[in-house]
Design an enzyme around this catalytic site. Structure first.
Site, PDB file in Angstrom:
ATOM      1  N   GLN A   1      -2.175   2.781  10.017  1.00 16.23           N
ATOM      2  CA  GLN A   1      -0.866   2.701   9.337  1.00 16.23           C
ATOM      3  C   GLN A   1       0.217   3.454  10.109  1.00 16.23           C
ATOM      4  O   GLN A   1       1.403   3.127  10.002  1.00 16.23           O
ATOM      5  CB  GLN A   1      -0.964   3.267   7.906  1.00 16.23           C
ATOM      6  CG  GLN A   1      -1.769   2.419   6.939  1.00 16.23           C
ATOM      7  CD  GLN A   1      -3.209   2.860   6.852  1.00 16.23           C
ATOM      8  OE1 GLN A   1      -3.797   3.311   7.834  1.00 16.23           O
ATOM      9  NE2 GLN A   1      -3.812   2.717   5.685  1.00 16.23           N
TER      10      GLN A   1
ATOM     11  N   ARG B   1       0.866  -1.177   0.000  1.00 15.13           N
ATOM     12  CA  ARG B   1       0.000   0.000   0.000  1.00 15.13           C
ATOM     13  C   ARG B   1       0.905   1.230   0.000  1.00 15.13           C
ATOM     14  O   ARG B   1       2.129   1.111   0.078  1.00 15.13           O
ATOM     15  CB  ARG B   1      -1.030  -0.020   1.136  1.00 15.13           C
ATOM     16  CG  ARG B   1      -0.699  -0.721   2.389  1.00 15.13           C
ATOM     17  CD  ARG B   1       0.443  -0.118   3.163  1.00 15.13           C
ATOM     18  NE  ARG B   1       0.171   1.287   3.420  1.00 15.13           N
ATOM     19  CZ  ARG B   1       1.065   2.204   3.664  1.00 15.13           C
ATOM     20  NH1 ARG B   1       2.363   1.901   3.694  1.00 15.13           N
ATOM     21  NH2 ARG B   1       0.748   3.452   3.867  1.00 15.13           N
TER      22      ARG B   1
ATOM     23  N   ASP C   1      -1.779  10.824  -2.215  1.00 12.37           N
ATOM     24  CA  ASP C   1      -2.218   9.767  -3.140  1.00 12.37           C
ATOM     25  C   ASP C   1      -2.589  10.313  -4.505  1.00 12.37           C
ATOM     26  O   ASP C   1      -2.567   9.593  -5.511  1.00 12.37           O
ATOM     27  CB  ASP C   1      -3.389   8.998  -2.546  1.00 12.37           C
ATOM     28  CG  ASP C   1      -2.908   8.165  -1.370  1.00 12.37           C
ATOM     29  OD1 ASP C   1      -2.807   8.721  -0.261  1.00 12.37           O
ATOM     30  OD2 ASP C   1      -2.576   6.991  -1.580  1.00 12.37           O
TER      31      ASP C   1
ATOM     32  N   ALA D   1       0.894   5.146  -2.146  1.00 16.72           N
ATOM     33  CA  ALA D   1       0.778   5.433  -3.582  1.00 16.72           C
ATOM     34  C   ALA D   1       2.006   5.017  -4.410  1.00 16.72           C
ATOM     35  O   ALA D   1       1.857   4.315  -5.426  1.00 16.72           O
ATOM     36  CB  ALA D   1       0.458   6.917  -3.768  1.00 16.72           C
TER      37      ALA D   1
HETATM   38  O1  MRU Z   1      -4.509   3.294   2.153  1.00 16.58           O
HETATM   39  P1  MRU Z   1      -3.019   3.461   2.071  1.00 16.58           P
HETATM   40  O2  MRU Z   1      -2.273   2.892   3.235  1.00 16.58           O
HETATM   41  O3  MRU Z   1      -2.490   2.987   0.727  1.00 16.58           O
HETATM   42  O4  MRU Z   1      -2.811   5.020   2.113  1.00 16.58           O
HETATM   43  C1  MRU Z   1      -1.510   5.546   2.086  1.00 16.58           C
HETATM   44  C2  MRU Z   1      -1.464   7.000   2.217  1.00 16.58           C
HETATM   45  O5  MRU Z   1      -2.468   7.693   2.252  1.00 16.58           O
HETATM   46  C3  MRU Z   1      -0.105   7.610   2.169  1.00 16.58           C
HETATM   47  O6  MRU Z   1      -0.003   8.707   3.029  1.00 16.58           O
HETATM   48  C4  MRU Z   1       0.140   8.057   0.730  1.00 16.58           C
HETATM   49  O7  MRU Z   1      -0.074   7.005  -0.151  1.00 16.58           O
HETATM   50  C5  MRU Z   1       1.475   8.583   0.547  1.00 16.58           C
HETATM   51  S1  MRU Z   1       2.654   7.305   0.558  1.00 16.58           S
HETATM   52  C6  MRU Z   1       4.185   7.894   0.229  1.00 16.58           C
END
Ligand code: MRU
Length: 363
Positions: A201, A53, A242, A55
């Site tokens: 997370q 997970r 994202d 982005a």
């Molecule tokens: O749902 P996720 O864990 O994929 O969400 C991740 C985020 O929102 C992060 O802050 C974002 O992707 C930036 S990662 C460098």
């Protein structure tokens, strides 16, 4: 980054393009398990169910997903249909479509016999690029931390949300890259880690990786950020993203917007670490146009953790029959963003600057 002395990346090709290895992030911080992904279908599950997970890592995983697709069938129909399925694995992070489109436009003109080798080479290049991009974000973000450190003694107090660390990228992280660079420079730091309900997370991933790197940090409930900012306990917020529109609206993990509002009210700089692969120049109004993933209500009604006996377990938090909503992302309007820290430098969150950035990265 190193984990207990061993250099580790979140994803890598193995066995000369037979498969890909990933960290199963659903099990962190309690278990560090490397899984083998051997088909595009398995990669779709890994993205959809958040074994991987974040982005930038979703982008790299999608690129390897296309390479795995080419192992099975490199014909035109398989390429087009398989890419559509990979693109649909998660809706919000634009890096997914960005990586699939890059793979498609590279592979489409090639004869089928050449596609497999070309796909693995480009997926490897996308992963290596991600490492270089995040390292460069670290350099540009370091200047922000250095400026605060130069103003007064004591640790620079940084607040971050979700996990935009190396686990969310191939290496370094976006929001954490400046932190890791500052640590290498010997700058004293303290990081407030938002737990980031509902999937936590921050609690499970950011706290784990900062701990492994020896960066001083404290976990806080998501609701604590405003209070800490009022008390002068936060010098700087830095988060990942994202999808960012051409006007500079930032979509990131749910709860980011509330932190930006609190930062604005308290005069705390609010920076977003943005690889240019996360800029979506086709979109303008983030609140109206960015698709927001709605995830399972179970992520809100239940919580997982480690029992005293060392078993992974899930417990229910709510009265039987409680319904829950789970929008996974929100949009922070550009007016609340102090700047976007990219691999090309720090840019204002406005259309003129972002059009120039988009033109530069298209070259
Ligand atoms: O749902 P996720 O864990 O994929 O969400 C991740 C985020 O929102 C992060 O802050 C974002 O992707 C930036 S990662 C460098």
């Amino acid at each position: 980054m190193k984990v207990d002395g061993t250099p580790l990346r979140t994803i890598r090709a193995v066995a000369g393009g037979e498969a890909v290895e990933i960290i199963d992030q659903r099990l962190l911080p309690h278990r560090l398990v490397i899984e083998r992904v051997a088909s595009a279908d398995e990669m779709i599950v890994a993205i959809r169910d958040m074994w991987v997970r974040g982005a930038p890592l979703i982008g790299a995983s999608a690129a390897y997903g296309v390479a795995l697709l080419m192992n099975a069938d490199a014909g035109d129909a398989a390429l087009e249909a398989g890419c559509e399925r990979i693109r649909a694995a998660r809706p919000t992070a634009v890096n997914l479509a960005w990586a699939v489109d890059r793979m498609l436009s590279h592979l489409r003109p090639l004869p089928a016999a050449q596609r497999r080798a070309a796909a693995w080479a480009l997926a490897d290049a996308i992963a290596e690029e991600d490492v270089a991009v995040n390292r460069a974000i670290g350099e540009h973000g370091l200047a922000l931390i250095e400026a605060i450190a130069a103003r007064r003694p004591g640790p620079v107090k940084v607040l971050t949300h979700c996990n935009a660390g190396w686990l969310a990228t191939v290496d370094w992280g976006s929001a954490t890259a400046p932190i890791y660079r500052a640590q290498e420079r010997g700058i004293e730091l303290h990081v407030w880690v938002d737990e980031t309900r509902p999937r936590n997370q921050g609690a499970s991933l950011t706290a784990w990786e900062l701990g492994k790197a020896g960066v001083p940090h404290t976990l806080v409930a998501d609701n604590a950020g405003g209070h800490l900012m009022q008390r002068g306990e936060v010098d700087l917020c830095i988060v990942g993203c994202d999808r960012v529109t051409i006007r500079g609206d930032v979509c990131n993990k749910i709860g980011t917007y509330l932190k930006a509002l609190a930062a604005h009210d308290n005069g705390v700089p609010f920076y977003v670490a943005m690889p240019t692969s996360t800029l979506d120049p086709k979109l303008a109004d983030g609140v109206r146009e960015i698709p927001i993933e709605e995830r399972s209500a179970r992520e809100v009604t239940h919580i997982a953790g480690l029992t005293a006996a060392g078993e992974l377990a899930e417990v229910c938090l709510v009265p039987k029959g409680t319904t829950a909503a789970n929008p996974a992302f929100d949009v922070t309007p550009a007016r609340l963003v102090s700047g976007l820290v990219t691999e090309h430098g720090v840019f204002p969150a406005d259309e003129t600057a972002l059009r120039a950035l988009a033109a530069r990265s298209a070259r």
